[in-house]
Motif scaffolding. Structure first.
Motif, short mmCIF file in Angstrom:
data_model
loop_
_atom_site.label_atom_id
_atom_site.label_comp_id
_atom_site.label_asym_id
_atom_site.label_seq_id
_atom_site.Cartn_x
_atom_site.Cartn_y
_atom_site.Cartn_z
N ALA A 174 0.82 -1.21 0.00
CA ALA A 174 0.00 0.00 0.00
C ALA A 174 0.85 1.26 0.00
CB ALA A 174 -0.93 -0.01 1.21
N GLY A 175 2.07 1.18 0.47
CA GLY A 175 2.94 2.34 0.52
C GLY A 175 3.82 2.49 -0.69
N ALA A 176 3.65 1.64 -1.70
CA ALA A 176 4.50 1.69 -2.89
C ALA A 176 3.82 2.43 -4.03
CB ALA A 176 4.86 0.27 -3.33
N ASP A 177 4.61 2.97 -4.94
CA ASP A 177 4.07 3.65 -6.12
C ASP A 177 3.49 2.66 -7.12
OD1 ASP A 177 4.86 6.18 -5.16
OD2 ASP A 177 6.89 5.87 -5.91
N ALA A 178 4.06 1.48 -7.18
CA ALA A 178 3.56 0.42 -8.07
C ALA A 178 3.92 -0.92 -7.46
CB ALA A 178 4.16 0.55 -9.47
N ILE A 179 3.24 -1.97 -7.93
CA ILE A 179 3.40 -3.30 -7.35
C ILE A 179 3.65 -4.30 -8.46
CG2 ILE A 179 2.29 -5.12 -5.99
CD1 ILE A 179 0.37 -2.66 -5.09
N VAL A 180 4.68 -5.12 -8.29
CA VAL A 180 4.91 -6.27 -9.16
C VAL A 180 4.52 -7.51 -8.36
CG1 VAL A 180 6.60 -7.63 -10.43
CG2 VAL A 180 6.75 -5.13 -10.44
N LEU A 181 3.48 -8.19 -8.80
CA LEU A 181 2.91 -9.32 -8.07
C LEU A 181 3.26 -10.61 -8.80
CD1 LEU A 181 1.05 -10.18 -5.69
CD2 LEU A 181 -0.87 -9.98 -7.27
N CYS A 182 4.14 -11.41 -8.20
CA CYS A 182 4.65 -12.62 -8.84
C CYS A 182 3.95 -13.85 -8.27
CB CYS A 182 6.15 -12.73 -8.63
SG CYS A 182 7.07 -11.30 -9.25
N VAL A 188 2.77 -10.92 -12.63
CA VAL A 188 3.73 -11.74 -13.37
C VAL A 188 3.40 -13.19 -13.07
CG1 VAL A 188 6.15 -12.22 -13.81
CG2 VAL A 188 5.45 -9.91 -13.16
N LEU A 189 2.88 -13.92 -14.07
CA LEU A 189 2.43 -15.28 -13.86
C LEU A 189 3.48 -16.29 -14.29
CD1 LEU A 189 -1.21 -15.08 -15.30
CD2 LEU A 189 -0.58 -15.39 -12.90
N PHE A 190 3.75 -17.24 -13.41
CA PHE A 190 4.60 -18.37 -13.74
C PHE A 190 3.76 -19.63 -13.59
CE2 PHE A 190 7.52 -15.10 -12.34
CZ PHE A 190 8.54 -15.18 -13.27
N ASN A 191 3.66 -20.43 -14.62
CA ASN A 191 2.80 -21.60 -14.56
C ASN A 191 3.09 -22.52 -15.74
OD1 ASN A 191 1.32 -18.98 -15.43
ND2 ASN A 191 0.36 -20.56 -16.68
N PHE A 218 1.60 -10.20 -17.23
CA PHE A 218 2.54 -10.94 -18.05
C PHE A 218 2.30 -12.43 -17.85
CE2 PHE A 218 5.68 -7.27 -17.80
CZ PHE A 218 5.64 -7.00 -19.16
N GLU A 219 2.16 -13.19 -18.92
CA GLU A 219 2.20 -14.65 -18.85
C GLU A 219 3.61 -15.06 -19.19
OE1 GLU A 219 2.07 -17.86 -18.03
OE2 GLU A 219 -0.11 -17.71 -18.30
N CYS A 220 4.28 -15.71 -18.24
CA CYS A 220 5.70 -16.04 -18.41
C CYS A 220 5.97 -17.52 -18.59
CB CYS A 220 6.49 -15.53 -17.21
SG CYS A 220 6.49 -13.73 -17.06
N TRP A 221 5.00 -18.40 -18.21
CA TRP A 221 5.29 -19.83 -18.17
C TRP A 221 6.51 -20.04 -17.28
CZ3 TRP A 221 0.95 -21.51 -19.93
CH2 TRP A 221 0.30 -20.86 -20.99
N TYR A 222 7.52 -20.82 -17.72
CA TYR A 222 8.77 -20.93 -16.97
C TYR A 222 9.88 -20.38 -17.86
CZ TYR A 222 6.30 -23.91 -13.68
OH TYR A 222 5.42 -24.39 -12.76
#
Length: 303
Positions: free
Chosen positions: A175-183, A203-206, A223-227
Motif C-alpha cells: 500500500a505504501g509503494a508507487d507500483a506493485i509487481v505481483l509474482c 507476473v504469472l509463472f505456470n 505478463f504470462e511467463c510460463w517458466y
C-alpha cells in the motif's frame, strides 16, 4: 509407442519376460530400440562414451548460452493486459516499488531442467535493473508450497491461517509503494493460484493455463511467463521497464474458469450455445499477445 522411460524404470524391467511370454514381439522391441541406437552411433558414443569434463565445463552455461537463454525468455513473455499504458514502468517516476509474491524470489525452471550455473529471480533482476534508483520493498506474501522441488513427490501445502496473516502483511507493505509487481501462479510442484489501489503488474509463472478472472479484473497489467528459465529475473525486469518490446503470443487458449471447458480456437463453425449465464468466448484466445506498440488498421485499398 514409448521407447524410453524417465525418470524411473517401471516397464523396462519386465521386457525380457514379456518377450519370452509372447506378450511383446521381439521385432516390436527392435523398432523402438533402433532409433535410440542410431542416435548414439551418430553421437559417437560407441567409439568414445566419455566426455571431457573441462570441455563440458567450458561449454555448459557459458556466456553465449546465458545470452541465448535470456533471448529465449524475452521471446516467451506474453503481455496479456496493459490498461492505460501501465507498462512499461518509468523508473525515474518511481520512488518505491513493491515486489510481492511467492514466485518473486524463487527459481522458476520447470521440470527436466537440471541446475544452471546461475539463475536470476524476478526480485534480483529488478534490483539489478533499478535498485540504486528505486527503493524495492519485498514480501513473499504467501507460500504456494513449503519448499519442494519438481523432483520431490511429496507436496506440502502451507498453513492457510499463516498465509492469510502474511498476505495481510504484504498488502500493508504494498500500500505504501508507487507500483506493485505481483509474482504469482504456481511452481514446479503445483499448478495452483495464490493472493492491493496502486497499479499492479501481475507476473504469472505456470505450466498450464490458470483460472485468473479475478486477477484479470484487478491487475492493471499481466505478463504470462510460463517458466522462463535461468534468466527469468533479467527478462522480466527488462520487460517491465521497457528495455525490449514484449511480443509473445499464447500457444493455447485461456478459459474463463475451471468449468469453462472446452475452450479452444479450432472448433467447427456451428451453433454454440455456450455456457449458462456466461460468455462463450475465452478469457484470452489462442494467439493473443499485446505489445508496447500501437497499431491502426484502415480500410483496404486496391490498385
Amino acid at each position: 509407442g514409448v521407447n524410453i522411460e524417465l525418470p524411473e524404470p517401471d516397464c523396462y524391467l519386465h521386457l525380457v519376460e514379456l518377450v519370452r511370454e509372447g506378450v511383446l514381439k521381439e521385432s516390436e522391441l527392435d523398432e523402438l530400440v533402433a532409433p535410440m541406437l542410431a542416435a548414439k552411433f551418430q553421437l559417437g558414443l560407441f567409439e568414445d562414451p566419455y566426455v571431457d569434463p573441462s570441455e563440458a565445463e567450458r561449454i555448459v552455461g557459458n556466456d553465449d548460452h546465458r545470452q541465448l537463454a535470456l533471448e529465449a525468455a524475452r521471446k516467451t513473455i506474453t503481455l496479456l493486459k496493459n490498461d492505460n499504458g501501465t507498462l512499461p514502468l518509468d523508473a525515474s517516476k518511481l520512488k518505491t516499488l513493491a515486489v510481492i509474491g511467492p514466485n518473486a524470489d524463487r527459481e522458476m525452471l520447470g521440470g527436466y531442467s537440471g541446475r544452471p550455473k546461475q539463475h536470476v529471480t524476478v526480485l534480483e533482476g529488478i534490483r539489478q535493473r533499478v535498485g540504486g534508483d528505486v527503493e524495492i520493498l519485498y514480501h513473499e506474501g504467501c507460500k504456494i508450497t513449503i519448499g519442494g522441488s519438481w523432483q520431490q513427490d511429496d507436496v506440502t501445502p502451507n498453513d492457510p491461517v499463516e498465509d492469510r496473516r502474511t498476505i495481510a502483511e504484504a498488502a500493508k507493505l504494498a500500500a505504501g509503494a508507487d507500483a506493485i509487481v505481483l509474482c504469482i501462479g504456481c511452481n514446479e510442484q503445483t499448478s495452483r493460484d495464490a493472493w492491493m489501489g496502486n497499479p499492479i503488474v501481475a507476473v504469472l509463472f505456470n505450466g498450464r493455463p490458470l483460472s485468473i478472472c479475478n486477477l484479470s479484473e484487478k491487475a492493471a497489467a499481466i505478463f504470462e511467463c510460463w517458466y522462463l528459465g535461468q534468466e527469468s529475473g533479467r527478462a522480466v525486469a527488462e520487460a517491465i521497464f521497457g528495455d525490449f518490446n514484449p511480443g509473445g503470443k499464447l500457444p493455447i487458449t485461456i478459459p474463463r474458469s475451471v468449468g469453462h471447458t472446452p475452450s479452444y480456437y479450432n472448433y467447427k463453425p456451428s451453433a454454440r450455445r455456450g455456457y449458462l449465464f456466461d460468455d462463450v468466448s475465452p478469457l484470452f484466445p489462442f494467439g493473443f499477445g499485446l505489445s508496447y506498440t500501437t497499431f491502426e488498421f484502415g480500410p483496404p485499398r486496391l490498385e
